[in-house]
Design an enzyme around this catalytic site. Structure first.
Site, PDB file in Angstrom:
ATOM      1  N   PRO A  83       0.790  -1.223   0.000  1.00  0.00           N
ATOM      2  CA  PRO A  83       0.000   0.000   0.000  1.00  0.00           C
ATOM      3  C   PRO A  83       0.829   1.282   0.000  1.00  0.00           C
ATOM      4  CG  PRO A  83      -0.097  -1.060   2.144  1.00  0.00           C
ATOM      5  CD  PRO A  83       0.536  -2.045   1.195  1.00  0.00           C
ATOM      6  N   ASN A  84       0.327   2.234  -0.766  1.00  0.00           N
ATOM      7  CA  ASN A  84       0.867   3.598  -0.871  1.00  0.00           C
ATOM      8  C   ASN A  84       2.154   3.695  -1.686  1.00  0.00           C
ATOM      9  OD1 ASN A  84      -1.203   4.796   0.851  1.00  0.00           O
ATOM     10  ND2 ASN A  84      -0.236   3.651   2.497  1.00  0.00           N
ATOM     11  N   ARG A 117       5.368  10.884  -2.543  1.00  0.00           N
ATOM     12  CA  ARG A 117       5.062  10.527  -1.158  1.00  0.00           C
ATOM     13  C   ARG A 117       6.293  10.722  -0.276  1.00  0.00           C
ATOM     14  NH1 ARG A 117       4.760   4.414   1.184  1.00  0.00           N
ATOM     15  NH2 ARG A 117       4.047   4.983   3.274  1.00  0.00           N
ATOM     16  N   TYR A 173      11.403   8.556   1.325  1.00  0.00           N
ATOM     17  CA  TYR A 173      11.386   7.474   0.341  1.00  0.00           C
ATOM     18  C   TYR A 173      12.126   7.799  -0.960  1.00  0.00           C
ATOM     19  CZ  TYR A 173       7.871   5.647   3.535  1.00  0.00           C
ATOM     20  OH  TYR A 173       7.232   5.180   4.658  1.00  0.00           O
ATOM     21  N   ASN A 217       8.049  -5.800  -0.714  1.00  0.00           N
ATOM     22  CA  ASN A 217       7.929  -4.594   0.099  1.00  0.00           C
ATOM     23  C   ASN A 217       6.448  -4.481   0.446  1.00  0.00           C
ATOM     24  OD1 ASN A 217       7.812  -2.164   1.369  1.00  0.00           O
ATOM     25  ND2 ASN A 217       9.007  -1.039  -0.149  1.00  0.00           N
ATOM     26  N   ALA A 256       3.194  -0.877   4.908  1.00  0.00           N
ATOM     27  CA  ALA A 256       2.686  -0.900   6.290  1.00  0.00           C
ATOM     28  C   ALA A 256       2.198  -2.287   6.721  1.00  0.00           C
ATOM     29  CB  ALA A 256       1.578   0.128   6.450  1.00  0.00           C
ATOM     30  N   GLU A 314      12.657  -9.578   2.122  1.00  0.00           N
ATOM     31  CA  GLU A 314      11.956  -8.369   2.577  1.00  0.00           C
ATOM     32  C   GLU A 314      12.729  -7.135   2.100  1.00  0.00           C
ATOM     33  OE1 GLU A 314      11.888  -8.124   6.841  1.00  0.00           O
ATOM     34  OE2 GLU A 314      10.558  -6.376   6.850  1.00  0.00           O
ATOM     35  N   HIS A 327      12.706  -2.776   1.975  1.00  0.00           N
ATOM     36  CA  HIS A 327      12.147  -1.469   2.342  1.00  0.00           C
ATOM     37  C   HIS A 327      13.075  -0.379   1.829  1.00  0.00           C
ATOM     38  CE1 HIS A 327       9.186  -3.268   4.960  1.00  0.00           C
ATOM     39  NE2 HIS A 327      10.146  -4.024   5.464  1.00  0.00           N
ATOM     40  N   ARG A 355      12.951   4.188  12.599  1.00  0.00           N
ATOM     41  CA  ARG A 355      11.793   5.089  12.569  1.00  0.00           C
ATOM     42  C   ARG A 355      10.889   4.826  13.789  1.00  0.00           C
ATOM     43  NH1 ARG A 355       9.284   4.791   6.789  1.00  0.00           N
ATOM     44  NH2 ARG A 355       8.123   6.557   7.661  1.00  0.00           N
TER      45      ARG A 355
HETATM   46  C1  DQA Z   1       8.278   0.990   3.762  1.00  0.00           C
HETATM   47  C2  DQA Z   1       8.405   1.165   5.278  1.00  0.00           C
HETATM   48  C3  DQA Z   1       7.064   0.954   5.956  1.00  0.00           C
HETATM   49  O1  DQA Z   1       7.208   1.147   7.372  1.00  0.00           O
HETATM   50  C4  DQA Z   1       6.046   1.949   5.443  1.00  0.00           C
HETATM   51  O2  DQA Z   1       4.787   1.673   6.016  1.00  0.00           O
HETATM   52  C5  DQA Z   1       5.976   1.993   3.971  1.00  0.00           C
HETATM   53  C6  DQA Z   1       7.204   1.902   3.184  1.00  0.00           C
HETATM   54  C7  DQA Z   1       9.595   1.318   3.040  1.00  0.00           C
HETATM   55  O3  DQA Z   1       9.758   0.885   1.902  1.00  0.00           O
HETATM   56  O4  DQA Z   1      10.452   2.020   3.601  1.00  0.00           O
HETATM   57  O5  DQA Z   1       4.914   2.212   3.395  1.00  0.00           O
HETATM   58  O6  DQA Z   1       7.958  -0.356   3.486  1.00  0.00           O
END
Ligand code: DQA
Length: 144
Positions: free
Chosen positions: A11-12, A19, A24, A76, A79, A100, A102, A109
Site C-alpha cells: 500500500p501507498n 510521497r 522514500y 515490500n 505498512a 523483505e 524497504h 523510525r
Molecule cells: C516501507 C516502510 C514501511 O514502514 C512503510 O509503512 C511503507 C514503506 C519502506 O519501503 O520504507 O509504506 O515499506
C-alpha cells in the site's frame, strides 16, 4: 527461459515520487521497475513487478508465486509488514524464498515500525538503501 522473480509492492507505494520524498526518495515505482528490468536482464532473471493497496491481493500473489514456480519473491509489503500475520502465514506456506525490501529503514523510525511479520518468514532483508535496495535484493536472489 529466465527464472522469474515476483516483485510485490504494498500500500501507498504507487505514490512513490511524491510521497514523503525526504523518507522514500524521488524515484517513482515506474522508475524502480525500469531500473530493475535492466538489472534482471544482466543477472539472467525475469521480473514480474506489481503493486496493490490490498492485503488479500498480496496474499493471492504470494500463492501465485508458488503456483507458477517463481524463483523468489522481493516483497515490500509497506505498512502491512508491521501488521499482517496473514502475509507471514502465506510466506511460510508457499515454500518460495521471500526477501523483505524497504526503501527506508523501519528500525530507525517510529516504534510501531520495529516489528516485522514479513521478516519472521523472509530468508533475507534489504532496508534503508532507497530504490537501489531493490537491485541489491535481486542480486541476492541471483545468489540463492
Ligand atoms: C516501507 C516502510 C514501511 O514502514 C512503510 O509503512 C511503507 C514503506 C519502506 O519501503 O520504507 O509504506 O515499506
Amino acid at each position: 527461459m529466465s527464472p522469474t522473480v515476483f516483485v510485490l509492492n504494498g500500500p501507498n507505494l504507487n505514490l512513490l515520487g511524491t510521497r514523503e520524498p525526504e523518507i522514500y526518495g524521488s524515484d517513482t515505482l515506474a522508475d524502480i521497475e525500469a531500473m530493475l528490468e535492466e538489472k534482471a536482464k544482466s543477472l539472467g532473471l525475469a521480473i514480474d513487478f506489481r503493486q496493490t493497496n490490498r492485503e488479500g491481493v498480496l496474499v493471492d500473489w504470494l500463492h501465485e508465486a508458488r503456483k507458477v514456480g517463481a524463483k523468489a519473491v522481493l516483497l515490500n509489503a509497506a505498512a502491512y509488514t508491521h501488521t499482517s500475520i496473514a502475509l507471514l502465514d502465506a510466506i511460510k506456506a508457499i515454500g518460495v524464498p521471500v526477501i523483505e525490501v524497504h526503501l527506508s529503514d523501519p528500525a530507525k523510525r517510529e516504534e510501531f515500525r520495529h516489528i516485522s511479520y514479513v521478516g519472521m518468514g523472509a530468508v533475507d532483508e534489504v532496508k534503508g538503501l532507497g530504490a537501489h535496495g531493490y537491485a541489491v535484493a535481486l542480486e541476492k536472489v541471483a545468489r540463492l
